[in-house]
Design an enzyme around this catalytic site. Structure first.
Site, PDB file in Angstrom:
ATOM      1  N   TYR A 190       0.820  -1.208   0.000  1.00 54.61           N
ATOM      2  CA  TYR A 190       0.000   0.000   0.000  1.00 54.61           C
ATOM      3  C   TYR A 190       0.860   1.267   0.000  1.00 54.61           C
ATOM      4  O   TYR A 190       1.792   1.413   0.780  1.00 54.61           O
ATOM      5  CB  TYR A 190      -0.900   0.040   1.249  1.00 54.61           C
ATOM      6  CG  TYR A 190      -1.651   1.342   1.397  1.00 54.61           C
ATOM      7  CD1 TYR A 190      -2.747   1.619   0.586  1.00 54.61           C
ATOM      8  CD2 TYR A 190      -1.237   2.315   2.309  1.00 54.61           C
ATOM      9  CE1 TYR A 190      -3.427   2.825   0.688  1.00 54.61           C
ATOM     10  CE2 TYR A 190      -1.904   3.530   2.416  1.00 54.61           C
ATOM     11  CZ  TYR A 190      -3.002   3.778   1.605  1.00 54.61           C
ATOM     12  OH  TYR A 190      -3.664   4.966   1.706  1.00 54.61           O
ATOM     13  N   GLY A 197      -6.049   5.173  -0.366  1.00 53.48           N
ATOM     14  CA  GLY A 197      -7.449   5.204   0.038  1.00 53.48           C
ATOM     15  C   GLY A 197      -8.273   4.194  -0.747  1.00 53.48           C
ATOM     16  O   GLY A 197      -7.995   2.993  -0.742  1.00 53.48           O
TER      17      GLY A 197
END
Length: 638
Positions: A190, A197
């Site tokens: 990530y 998001g």
């Protein structure tokens, strides 16, 4: 070849100068010519010859004479402005007929100039504070683990430059190796190889990983409002550097050292005051911070004023940061806005709490109170640290055996048994404020030295882990508690002012002024204090002393009185009071009241060491967090 950066109607223009014998007037005309050249409609001007202007330095806002030689008036690579505000002209000229002003050569501004709603001034508020800025010589070595609130406030004030400890450098390098490995192996992680998001499942091609970081910074730079003042911007930047120095963010040592150079040059990005929500950390303000570092948006330095970030960096011999994978995220993820402002609040609260004890002691003297309520044994059996310390300070300032007081002697044999709560209960009320500040300071200090990224990079494990350390609840809730605590100092101070102003309680003239009725004295100042300012109690107590002369109070309190009288004279009759309140306020903000009384307090402490020690440390109860502000009754009874 000298070059100058010139501000014309909201735009910055780089103007090279081939001949050092050219004048300031030439520079202004050349800047306007370049401005007109870039506008389809010539910027509203028929020609450069139609323009009348003033030129001033951005640093210090000093006006320049158009006939002065550039080599004499300006330094190479200096920032100047060409007539962007009517306020440059003398007041008399601004108030006279505008057409007549414009007709005179050189004392008007660019004709037709208006202030745009999004105009960024060349200097922040209080520019006079920065015109004498001197680059600090001392350094603070950051390691991510030992920064104090005092250190960060000092960094904000420009007292220190920053360097990294060798240990911190090694930790940063180890952390970056993990990121480089992830990129090389094309591991899906990530924020490094994915979007953010809602786009966390979108894998980004290796060729666009750097672009991903730039886009993150640009898109999240969405704050609004006035920019942070330089002190607060420095604090924010310094704190982000400290967090990165912990070695859990994945930033490269090369990039971190670039950021440190920017701080040391006092090049400060435009960071709007509003826009953070805290739950996702301080993404917006930290993104604006990063935006300046990459050479975009606006930046300020004492040398340049506000200008395009790329120009400010170049003027200081610096290059914009080129973000590597994860580095944009490393710069913007955390609670540093909340925490740095909280750090300032804690230090200010500590200063005012110390001085509140001194002011209250002076009030007690004026109201001819007793010191019995500060007896060591009373506080030993309710051993809260703050309560014990406040009682000790009162004894150190009021002990007649140590500091003889003529005022105290004048009522030694009166029939009063005890004082009102606002005097008698100062150790209990001021004490819990001191303990509140200590509690909040502990949380803020922990947060100063905490890793708040997501994902976290653990070099010892060779992996990244996603979590929620960016959440701002810890500092935010602690600061709410701080506000409740500090409010109590104001509340009880206002009640003491009431006693000083009320002749039935003080035995002094009503509102502390002679010829009441003709003069109103502290009548409305008391109303102001009900909403705002501890400084008014300080003024009122000193005014009360005037009506007890020729009697003197204790030596330390006489020193406090002398300090106040050095900036505010006694009230003989009514006068404009606001400047006096501001003068007393400055004494408290600059901790002058503490400075004159502290030596006496510490001397007393040395001479009474056993009694000044708390009986035992006391832990904070969660019940404090539910504590509500209560009105303090004025009864003389229990």
């Amino acid at each position: 070849m000298p070059r100058y950066t010139v501000h014309v109607r909201g735009e910055w223009l780089a103007v090279p100068c081939l001949d050092a014998q050219l004048t300031v007037g030439w520079l202004g005309r050349e800047a306007v010519r370049r401005y007109i050249k870039n506008k389809p409609d010539n910027g509203g001007f028929a020609s450069v010859g139609d323009v009348r202007f003033l030129v001033r330095r951005c640093k210090g806002l000093g006006l320049l004479d158009n006939e002065d030689l550039l080599e004499v008036a300006l330094e190479d690579n200096e920032f100047v402005e060409v007539g962007t505000s009517p306020d440059w002209r003398p007041v008399a000229e601004r108030s006279s007929d505008s057409k007549q002003n414009k007709a005179r050569d050189g004392d008007g501004v660019i004709e037709g100039d208006t202030m745009s709603p999004d105009f960024i001034p060349s200097q922040p508020e209080g520019v006079y504070l920065y015109s004498k800025y001197r680059e600090p010589e001392k350094y603070i070595a950051l390691d991510g683990d030992s920064l104090t609130t005092e250190d960060l406030v000092g960094l904000g004030k420009g007292h220190y430059k920053i360097k990294l400890t060798p240990t911190a450098e090694k930790k940063v390098q180890k952390s970056r190796e993990v990121i480089d490995s992830i990129v090389k192996e094309k591991t899906v992680v990530y924020g490094i190889t994915t979007g953010f998001g809602k786009f966390a499942r979108t894998v980004i091609p290796t060729s666009k990983l750097e672009e991903l970081q730039f886009n993150l910074v640009r898109s999240h730079s969405s704050g609004v409002g006035k920019p942070l003042i330089p002190e607060r911007c420095r604090m924010l930047l310094a704190l982000r550097i400290n967090v990165l120095a912990k070695g859990y963010s994945g930033i490269s040592l090369e990039t971190l050292k670039q950021v440190i150079k920017v701080f040391n040059a006092s090049c400060l990005p435009y960071i709007p005051e509003k826009g953070t929500v805290g739950a996702s950390g301080d993404l917006a303000p930290l993104s604006h911070l990063a935006l300046g570092l990459i050479g975009e948006g606006k930046m300020w330095s004492p040398k340049s004023g506000w200008a395009d970030a790329k120009y400010v960096l170049e003027a200081h011999g610096l290059k914009p940061v080129v973000l590597k994978p994860k580095e944009g995220l490393a710069l913007i993820n955390g609670t540093q806005m909340i925490t740095s402002l909280g750090c300032e609040a804690v230090e200010r609260a500590s200063a005012i709490a110390r001085q509140a004890d001194i002011v209250a002691a002076l009030t007690l003297e004026v109201l001819k109170g007793t010191t019995k309520a500060f007896d060591t044994d009373i506080h030993a059996v309710r051993p809260h640290r703050g309560q014990i310390e406040v009682a000790f300070r009162f004894r150190s300032l009021l002990d007649s055996d140590h500091h003889p007081s003529e005022i105290a002697e004048s009522h030694r044999f009166c029939d009063r048994v005890q004082d009102a709560y606002t005097l008698r209960c100062c150790p209990q009320v001021h004490g819990v404020v001191n303990d509140t500040i200590a509690f909040v300071k502990n949380i803020i200090t922990t947060e100063l030295n905490s890793a708040t990224d997501n994902p976290m990079v653990f070099a010892s494990r060779g992996e990244t882990v996603s979590g929620g350390n960016f959440h701002g609840e810890y500092p935010a809730k602690a600061l709410d508690y701080l506000a409740i605590g500090v409010h109590e100092l104001a509340a009880i101070s206002e009640r003491r002012i009431e006693r000083l102003c009320n002749p039935s309680l003080s035995e002094l003239p009503a509102f502390l002024v002679a010829e009441g009725g003709l003069n109103s004295g502290f009548m409305i100042a008391h109303c102001t204090a009900a909403a705002l300012v501890l400084a008014i109690e300080l003024l009122a107590a000193c005014q009360g002393i005037e009506f007890l002369r020729p009697l003197k109070t204790t030596t330390p309190l006489e020193k406090v009185y002398d300090l106040v009288r050095s900036v505010v004279r006694p009230w003989i009759k009514d006068r404009f009071m606001a400047p006096d309140i501001e003068a007393a306020h400055r004494l408290l903000v600059e901790q002058k009241v503490w400075e004159v009384a502290a030596p006496y307090i510490e001397k007393y402490r040395i001479e009474h060491i056993p009694e000044s020690r708390p009986v035992s440390p006391t832990a904070f109860s969660l019940e404090f967090l539910q504590r509500k502000s209560t009105k303090i009754p004025e009864s003389e009874d229990l």
